[in-house]
Every structure is written in structure tokens, then in C-alpha cells.
Design a protein around this motif. Structure first.
Motif, mmCIF file in Angstrom:
data_model
loop_
_atom_site.group_PDB
_atom_site.id
_atom_site.type_symbol
_atom_site.label_atom_id
_atom_site.label_comp_id
_atom_site.label_asym_id
_atom_site.label_seq_id
_atom_site.Cartn_x
_atom_site.Cartn_y
_atom_site.Cartn_z
ATOM 1 N N ALA A 99 55.360 40.797 50.727
ATOM 2 C CA ALA A 99 55.307 40.312 52.106
ATOM 3 C C ALA A 99 54.667 41.380 52.985
ATOM 4 O O ALA A 99 54.914 42.578 52.805
ATOM 5 N N ALA A 100 53.835 40.928 53.926
ATOM 6 C CA ALA A 100 53.179 41.818 54.883
ATOM 7 C C ALA A 100 53.403 41.256 56.279
ATOM 8 O O ALA A 100 53.093 40.087 56.537
ATOM 9 N N SER A 101 53.937 42.065 57.191
ATOM 10 C CA SER A 101 54.266 41.598 58.532
ATOM 11 C C SER A 101 53.724 42.573 59.570
ATOM 12 O O SER A 101 54.054 43.760 59.552
ATOM 13 N N ALA A 102 52.877 42.052 60.470
ATOM 14 C CA ALA A 102 52.258 42.871 61.511
ATOM 15 C C ALA A 102 52.818 42.478 62.869
ATOM 16 O O ALA A 102 52.843 41.291 63.223
ATOM 17 N N GLY A 103 53.262 43.482 63.644
ATOM 18 C CA GLY A 103 53.849 43.236 64.958
ATOM 19 C C GLY A 103 52.809 43.355 66.056
ATOM 20 O O GLY A 103 52.107 44.366 66.161
ATOM 21 N N LEU A 104 52.707 42.336 66.908
ATOM 22 C CA LEU A 104 51.752 42.335 68.013
ATOM 23 C C LEU A 104 52.259 43.224 69.141
ATOM 24 O O LEU A 104 53.441 43.209 69.473
ATOM 25 N N SER A 105 51.358 44.002 69.739
ATOM 26 C CA SER A 105 51.757 44.890 70.826
ATOM 27 C C SER A 105 52.069 44.091 72.093
ATOM 28 O O SER A 105 51.572 42.975 72.287
ATOM 29 N N ARG A 111 56.229 50.115 52.666
ATOM 30 C CA ARG A 111 55.399 50.871 53.598
ATOM 31 C C ARG A 111 55.709 50.445 55.020
ATOM 32 O O ARG A 111 55.933 49.255 55.289
ATOM 33 N N TYR A 112 55.697 51.421 55.948
ATOM 34 C CA TYR A 112 55.885 51.126 57.367
ATOM 35 C C TYR A 112 54.966 52.026 58.182
ATOM 36 O O TYR A 112 54.816 53.214 57.881
ATOM 37 N N GLY A 113 54.330 51.450 59.213
ATOM 38 C CA GLY A 113 53.459 52.227 60.067
ATOM 39 C C GLY A 113 53.503 51.746 61.494
ATOM 40 O O GLY A 113 53.817 50.579 61.763
ATOM 41 N N VAL A 114 53.203 52.650 62.441
ATOM 42 C CA VAL A 114 53.166 52.296 63.862
ATOM 43 C C VAL A 114 51.860 52.808 64.457
ATOM 44 O O VAL A 114 51.264 53.780 63.977
ATOM 45 N N ALA A 115 51.404 52.129 65.529
ATOM 46 C CA ALA A 115 50.215 52.534 66.272
ATOM 47 C C ALA A 115 50.528 52.444 67.757
ATOM 48 O O ALA A 115 51.421 51.683 68.177
ATOM 49 N N GLU A 116 49.792 53.197 68.566
ATOM 50 C CA GLU A 116 50.001 53.198 70.017
ATOM 51 C C GLU A 116 49.759 51.793 70.578
ATOM 52 O O GLU A 116 48.674 51.236 70.474
ATOM 53 N N GLN A 117 50.798 51.204 71.178
ATOM 54 C CA GLN A 117 50.732 49.803 71.572
ATOM 55 C C GLN A 117 49.956 49.559 72.867
ATOM 56 O O GLN A 117 49.541 48.436 73.132
ATOM 57 N N SER A 118 49.718 50.598 73.680
ATOM 58 C CA SER A 118 48.977 50.380 74.918
ATOM 59 C C SER A 118 47.494 50.148 74.660
ATOM 60 O O SER A 118 46.776 49.654 75.528
ATOM 61 N N ILE A 119 47.020 50.504 73.460
ATOM 62 C CA ILE A 119 45.607 50.399 73.128
ATOM 63 C C ILE A 119 45.353 49.343 72.060
ATOM 64 O O ILE A 119 44.396 48.582 72.142
ATOM 65 N N ASN A 120 46.211 49.294 71.055
ATOM 66 C CA ASN A 120 45.930 48.513 69.856
ATOM 67 C C ASN A 120 46.559 47.131 69.884
ATOM 68 O O ASN A 120 47.612 46.913 70.485
ATOM 69 N N GLN A 121 45.897 46.213 69.197
ATOM 70 C CA GLN A 121 46.375 44.841 69.092
ATOM 71 C C GLN A 121 47.697 44.779 68.324
ATOM 72 O O GLN A 121 48.585 44.008 68.658
ATOM 73 N N LEU A 122 47.813 45.611 67.299
ATOM 74 C CA LEU A 122 49.040 45.667 66.497
ATOM 75 C C LEU A 122 49.761 46.977 66.776
ATOM 76 O O LEU A 122 49.150 48.035 66.827
ATOM 77 N N GLN A 123 51.081 46.891 66.954
ATOM 78 C CA GLN A 123 51.853 48.106 67.237
ATOM 79 C C GLN A 123 52.642 48.588 66.027
ATOM 80 O O GLN A 123 53.075 49.739 65.989
ATOM 81 N N ILE A 135 45.507 48.642 52.820
ATOM 82 C CA ILE A 135 45.723 49.635 53.866
ATOM 83 C C ILE A 135 46.520 48.962 54.970
ATOM 84 O O ILE A 135 46.341 47.763 55.232
ATOM 85 N N GLY A 136 47.429 49.696 55.598
ATOM 86 C CA GLY A 136 48.280 49.111 56.625
ATOM 87 C C GLY A 136 47.469 48.463 57.737
ATOM 88 O O GLY A 136 46.476 49.028 58.214
ATOM 89 N N ALA A 137 47.896 47.289 58.175
ATOM 90 C CA ALA A 137 47.144 46.545 59.190
ATOM 91 C C ALA A 137 47.012 47.312 60.492
ATOM 92 O O ALA A 137 46.027 47.150 61.218
ATOM 93 N N GLU A 138 47.999 48.162 60.816
ATOM 94 C CA GLU A 138 47.938 48.886 62.090
ATOM 95 C C GLU A 138 46.839 49.946 62.078
ATOM 96 O O GLU A 138 46.321 50.315 63.135
ATOM 97 N N ILE A 139 46.462 50.436 60.875
ATOM 98 C CA ILE A 139 45.323 51.347 60.773
ATOM 99 C C ILE A 139 44.020 50.553 60.730
ATOM 100 O O ILE A 139 43.049 50.893 61.403
#
Length: 355
Positions: A284-290, A247-259, A119-123
Motif C-alpha cells: 500500500a502507498a498513501s500520499a498526504g495532500l498538503s 517507509r515514511y517521508g515528509v516534505a515542506e507543506q507550504s511549497i509542495n503538493q504532497l506533505q 521512490i517516495g512520492a513526497e520526493i
């Protein structure tokens, strides 16, 4: 019943070390029409057991190098009832439910051991106690519809805080008015050779920043994802050949550790003669820090990186119908999203016994 055992050795990261961990899946599924005459009705009872150490406690990574890494405990993981109609094309499911069993799923990526390919790291990092996924699920109501052309749509309403955040051991089904809900939906197209899907999720519960105690509106905690997989080359036997996923996913960066998160990989089934079921994979799996998280780390005197990236190389050998062996090598760049932690090399040897 499936027993999964895994030996892991870590070099670099927070510290060198090795550990053993395991996972037991006990699953009972039934057709209630045959048992009790309930038409088009099925159920599932799933007991989960986890023991052993945590490779990520040595590697220091955010994405969790082993997808069976969990607190030592036995628990009731899933128990749900499903009613179907139109020959199974439409269904309603209610009970303790694993969101990742049907949402944000890529069959090709299921070969890999790193958790971010499941499952995507941002979720996975969202919510007070994570979403309703391994190793803790929550009560949910899921609706799904599909047609003969392969198009489908599904939506789910889940308790916003699975289990008890203060007690990771055992089974805890708690409905607290302050938990709020997690809402999710996914639409897509699925056939025998490919899948395309677009999904979204949102929490309804207000959250607070740790330092300022500022209340952030619930509708600010949301995310979207897109995924796809396809057969790229087939041998004479269509079950053998090369497949790929993205796969690509985004999360709200003001709240979450990963954006954001991006994952991609290739899997070849039957690469070697007379080993038709074996699978070889590179991903390869790459998670972007908010930005908010990086600023927080800088305030603590750390040197945050922009991303944590893991590359995994693995081979799954189906020895018999009941035994599989799977060595895996993972290289983690900037574990924990910190430049001050050494890159980690993780060697894993997994075996599965299925009955």
C-alpha cells in the motif's frame, strides 16, 4: 538490454480506457582499469527509450500507477565516472546520475509497479522538473563511504532543475544559474537480510507561489525520510521466504503538493513449489495532500481529499532466464487527491525481455 512492455486497462478514475506502453534500457558498464589502466575506475553509459500511452491519464492519480510511464522519447539517461578506494568501500561518482539508483531504495519494494514504491512520492513531486530521477536526470557529484560492519553514509549535490522543463523530449543538459542545487544525504545500515536508513534533501533555489508570486526562501523546500526492510521468514534456501518493508517521508507543506507519504508491503519469494524465483507481493502507498494545496483546490471549486491511497497486488513469474511476466492489480482511492474523481481499478500485464 532490457525491453519492458506493459498493457494497462483502467476502470473508474477520470475515464475508462486501456493503453500500451514500453521502456527500453540500453546499459554499458566498464572497468577502466582493464580497458585503459585507470586504477579502481568504472563508468556507465545508459540510454533510455520510452513509447506509448499513460495509464495515469485515465486513472488521474498523483502517484503514477506505472513506473515506466514517461513522455515518448529516447535520451541519454546516465553517463558517469566512478573512482573507488579501500577495496570499493569508498567511492566518488560524477556525471549524469539517477538519484534513486542509490538513495531512497528498498530492494523488497522493487517488485511493485506503482512508482511510489520506487521512490517516495513526497520526493518525486518536488522541484520545478522533479528531482534527478526517471525519466530525467541531471549532473551530480556523489560521495559514499561504508565499513565492514555494514554502516554507510552517502551525500550528493545535483543540478536543481534536471533537463529542460519546457522540452521533455531528447537529452538536455543545462546548467542555469537560476536552477540552484538539490542536496541530499543518507545514512544507514545494510546487510544480507535487512536495511535501515534515514535521509534528507533540500533545494537551494528560491521558489514562488503561483498565485501571489510571493518568494519563499530556498531553505523552506526540504524533506526527510526513513525506511526499513527485513527478511521475516526464510525457507531452507535463504533466497526464498517472506520479506517486508516500511517507509515514511515528509516534505515542506507550504511549497509542495504532497506533505507526507507512507508505503509498506510484503513480498514472498518462491511461494509455490518448483517456482523458486517467482515473487508474490501485496503493498500500500498513501500520499498526504498538503493544506496549501487543498486550500488551492477548494478555491477552484474542487473537493480535495486528505490522501490518495493505492493498494497493489502483483505476481512476477520468471518464465526463463530472459523472460518474465508480471500481472498487477491496483486500486486507487481518491485519485488525484480529489473526492469528486471515482476510485480507479487498474489492471496491468507487464513482460520483460532481458539480454
Amino acid at each position: 538490454m532490457v525491453y519492458t512492455g506493459e498493457w494497462a486497462q483502467v476502470q473508474g478514475g477520470i475515464e475508462d480506457g486501456n493503453t500500451y506502453l514500453d521502456n527500453v534500457d540500453l546499459i554499458l558498464e566498464g572497468d577502466l582499469e582493464q580497458l585503459w589502466g585507470w586504477q579502481n575506475s568504472t563508468f556507465r553509459l545508459y540510454v533510455l527509450g520510452n513509447q506509448g500511452g499513460s495509464p495515469s491519464s485515465y486513472a488521474g492519480d498523483l502517484q503514477t500507477v506505472s513506473n515506466i510511464d514517461a513522455p515518448d522519447t529516447w535520451k541519454l539517461y546516465e553517463i558517469w565516472y566512478q573512482r573507488s578506494w579501500r577495496a570499493g568501500a569508498h567511492s566518488l561518482r560524477v556525471g549524469l546520475y539517477d538519484f534513486n539508483s542509490e538513495f531512497d531504495v528498498l530492494a523488497t519494494a522493487g517488485l511493485f509497479i506503482n512508482s511510489s514504491f520506487g521512490i517516495g512520492a513526497e520526493i518525486a513531486q518536488s522541484g520545478e522538473n522533479g528531482p534527478s530521477i526517471f525519466p530525467t536526470t541531471s549532473l551530480a557529484l556523489r560521495m559514499a563511504v561504508s565499513n565492514e560492519a555494514g554502516y554507510y553514509a552517502q551525500a550528493v549535490v545535483m543540478d536543481g532543475v534536471p533537463g529542460d522543463p519546457e522540452q521533455p523530449h531528447g537529452t538536455h543538459v543545462r546548467l542555469d544559474g537560476d536552477d540552484g542545487l538539490m542536496l541530499a544525504a543518507e545514512v544507514g545500515h545494510l546487510d544480507s537480510t535487512s536495511k535501515l536508513a534515514l535521509g534528507s534533501w533540500r533545494y537551494t533555489r528560491d521558489v514562488k507561489r503561483d498565485a501571489s508570486e510571493e518568494v519563499i526562501r530556498a531553505e523552506d523546500n526540504w524533506g526527510i525520510y526513513a525506511l526499513g526492510e527485513s527478511d521475516l521468514y526464510s525457507e531452507q534456501d535463504p533466497a526464498q521466504g517472506l520479506a517486508g518493508f516500511l517507509r515514511y517521508g515528509v516534505a515542506e507543506q507550504s511549497i509542495n503538493q504532497l506533505q507526507n507519504y507512507v508505503g509498506l508491503g510484503l513480498v514472498y519469494t518462491g511461494l509455490f513449489a518448483h517456482r523458486d524465483q517467482d515473487q508474490f507481493g501485496l503493498a500500500a502507498a498513501s500520499a498526504g495532500l498538503s493544506r496549501a494545496y487543498r486550500r488551492q483546490q477548494q478555491a477552484l471549486g474542487e473537493t480535495p481529499a486528505k490522501r490518495e491511497t493505492t493498494i497493489e497486488l502483483t505476481y512476477r513469474a520468471q518464465i526463463t532466464s530472459w523472460l518474465a511476466l508480471q500481472p498487477s492489480y491496483q486500486y486507487v482511492v481518491d485519485p488525484g487527491g480529489l473526492e469528486t474523481i471515482n476510485n480507479a481499478s487498474v489492471f496491468l500485464l507487464r513482460f520483460e525481455l532481458g539480454l
